[in-house]
Design an enzyme around this catalytic site. Structure first.
Site, PDB file in Angstrom:
ATOM      1  CD  GLU A 186     -69.297  10.778  12.480  1.00 18.52           C
ATOM      2  OE1 GLU A 186     -69.836   9.653  12.394  1.00 18.52           O
ATOM      3  OE2 GLU A 186     -69.946  11.826  12.412  1.00 18.52           O
ATOM      4  N   GLY A 187     -67.516   7.464  16.332  1.00 20.08           N
ATOM      5  CA  GLY A 187     -66.858   6.352  16.988  1.00 20.08           C
ATOM      6  C   GLY A 187     -65.657   6.850  17.749  1.00 20.08           C
TER       7      GLY A 187
END
Length: 596
Positions: free
Chosen positions: A443-444
């Site tokens: 998620e990054g």
């Protein structure tokens, strides 16, 4: 395999005494009927479900993993997962904070946030199956057409169907502008989607009848880069108008990723071969729509690490009280035993208190952000909604990166408490370390979160969002600065707030001349900002504990001791981090690539 008991007392302290959640929620028409009794009841029932149903499946699920049938492309999760999901649905948990128009219970996000901490403490891999469904719900709720909402949202809200987020491709991770998946428009308004996605959590399983894949792809005439990406909903089974299931859509799991941790979750390589999909939102604006889901996922990943921090701490504490090794340096403490329990040793206490402090600080911080989301979405005052939205935007990358960094630290320290037994699978601690490591990546990555914080959320608006949050800290300092009992907390908080202001200005000026300066400073800068936030909340918690420490409730004595440990042992990390952030980019960029 150890135990998990939901930390209800601390959750109630945070929600009722620190955040005054009931008073805040009653300012919103949607939540006027929510009171402390309702909050406590939901938390208590959530604690029972997670400790009694999910926690017993955590270790076995890790050992068993998932199974892919290469012929049918069907994935079977570990034993017990499907039955637990059925209990989850029957109890109404998927609908907790969803819109009543689509079958939801309409409870606040701050309450759901606490429940998801429990879910992740008890079984992170299992929680990932329903975990992204709420993000898919939020995305469709905000950007879907009326027809899409009517068809899909009730199924997501009830938990009958789950959702995924299909972004990453083998040649591009964070740089989604490079993705190649294609979407061909059809005469009936649908699209034929073709491509391949990797790292898709819960991409295939048999726990529900249908899975809704939210897929990023390009239209034939799309511009290059991120401005040419559209978002599509691609169901596993094509639904009929009445919600019954039709034909199998050609979106299949081609392989399961062999992972370091979260073995109980099916992380899939998804092959999409002309699957039918429908656009969500506007053409070439897919990232705008997907960011609703991505931001929800980033908050969710922070909660994953908070959950792991808590359960690792609980079990390390149990072990430290039971394990006998050597004698205390200050004399025998357990005269009736051949050795003292290891909790008497200073460094064991350091490790335990590190995990305890990061759990309690993360719980206060994440609950605050969840309450700000409730204010952003529901408060009647537009100015309040705008301020809350700014705070959520500022604090989301810190939630994701700081909590997951701390989760890695805390689970490692908790494993160390066990000594050699911590490295052995049967005790369960090494699983928490393995599971925690992914949270810093997906998620990054935490570097991406750091760049987002410094570049987009702070420097892009010349520090406006940071100044607004800093004003809250300043007011708190002024209100408590003359209280001698609070000086041990207020003085370092004020000192760090001033240093963050100066550091931000310094990095901003350097980055204006050389953008690499921001890239070089971003990671230590985020940890400094994270400590500023934690120091603010620990100072508030210490103030409450000081007022009640002599009332006979040992909870407040423990809270005060934990706050003092945080300020004495963890906050000083900022001195090193500030020096790192100020050291500039030259020491990173001077060496030519071929000389590495």
């Amino acid at each position: 395999m150890g135990q998990y008991i939901a930390p209800l007392r601390d959750m109630q302290f945070v929600l009722h005494e620190l955040l005054h959640a009931e008073d805040e929620l009653k300012q919103m028409q949607k939540y006027v009927d929510i009171d402390a009794d309702i909050i406590n009841q939901v938390l208590e029932e959530g604690g029972k479900f997670t400790s009694e149903v999910l926690f017993p499946l955590n270790h076995s699920g890790d050992r068993e993993g998932c199974t892919l049938d290469p012929v049918t492309h069907e994935v079977t999760p570990p034993a017990g997962f499907k039955a637990a999901y059925a209990q989850y649905v029957a109890a109404g948990w998927p609908s907790l904070s969803c819109d009543p128009e689509y079958g939801g219970q309409g409870l606040p996000m701050v309450l759901q946030n606490s429940f998801f901490e429990m879910l992740n403490s008890s079984n992170q891999a299992w929680t990932m199956y329903p975990g992204l469904s709420h993000g898919a719900y939020e995305c469709l709720h905000e950007h879907g057409t009326a027809e899409q909402k009517a068809l899909y949202l009730p199924k997501l809200v009830s938990g009958e169907w789950t959702g995924t987020m299909c972004l990453t491709e083998a040649h591009c991770g964070t740089d989604l502008g490079l993705l190649r998946s294609k979407a061909e428009p059809q005469a009936d308004g649908s699209y034929k989607i073709t491509g391949s996605k990797i790292f898709i959590s819960a991409g295939e399983h048999d726990m529900v009848q249908n899975i809704l894949h939210l897929v990023l792809a390009r239209l034939p005439d799309a511009p290059q880069g991120t401005h040419g990406i559209s978002l599509f909903i691609v169901p596993k089974f094509l639904p009929n108008a009445d919600g019954t299931l039709g034909a199998r859509n050609p979106i299949f799991c081609g392989a399961l990723e062999e992972k370091m941790g979260i073995h109980g979750n099916a992380t899939c390589q998804m092959n999409i071969d002309g699957a039918t999909g429908w656009m969500i939102g506007q053409p070439n604006k897919g990232l705008n729509a997907m960011f609703v889901m991505m931001n929800a996922a980033r908050l969710g990943v922070g909660m994953q690490s908070l959950g792991l921090t808590e359960v690792a701490y609980q079990n390390a504490l149990l072990y430290a009280k039971d394990r006998l090794q050597m004698r205390s340096l200050t004399g025998v403490k357990a005269a009736d035993k051949p050795a003292d329990p290891i909790i008497v040793h200073p460094d064991v206490r350091r490790m335990l208190l590190t995990a305890k402090a990061y759990a309690e600080g993360g719980r206060a911080f994440s609950s605050y952000v969840a309450l700000q989301i409730d204010r952003e979405l529901n408060h009647p005052d537009e100015a309040v909604r705008k301020d809350a939205a700014d705070e959520v935007a500022l604090l989301t990358p810190i939630i994701k990166a700081f909590l997951t960094d701390n989760g890695w630290i805390a689970t490692s320290e908790a494993m160390q408490v066990y000594g050699g037994h911590g490295y052995i699978a049967e005790w369960g601690m090494e699983q928490y370390v393995r599971d925690a490591r992914i949270n810093m990546i997906y998620e990054g990555t935490n570097t991406i979160q750091s760049l987002d914080l410094l570049g987009r959320k702070i420097l892009l608006d010349n520090g406006a969002k940071l100044r607004k949050f800093g004003e809250k800290i300043r007011v708190f300092i002024e209100e408590n600065g003359t209280d001698e009992a609070m000086s041990e907390f207020i003085t370092p908080l004020a000192d760090l707030a001033e240093k963050v202001t100066k550091l931000t200005m310094e990095i901003g000026m350097k980055a204006f001349q050389n953008p690499d300066e921001a890239g070089a400073a971003a990671v230590p800068y985020l940890r400094v900002a994270g400590h500023l936030v934690y120091a603010y909340f620990f100072a508030q918690m210490a103030r409450l504990a000081l007022a009640k420490q002599d009332g006979g409730d040992n909870f407040y004595k423990a809270k005060l001791a934990t706050s003092r440990f945080y300020f004495a042992r963890l906050l000083p990390e900022t001195a090193m981090l500030i020096r790192q952030a100020r050291s500039g980019s030259a020491n990173l960029m001077a060496l030519d690539a071929e000389l590495f």
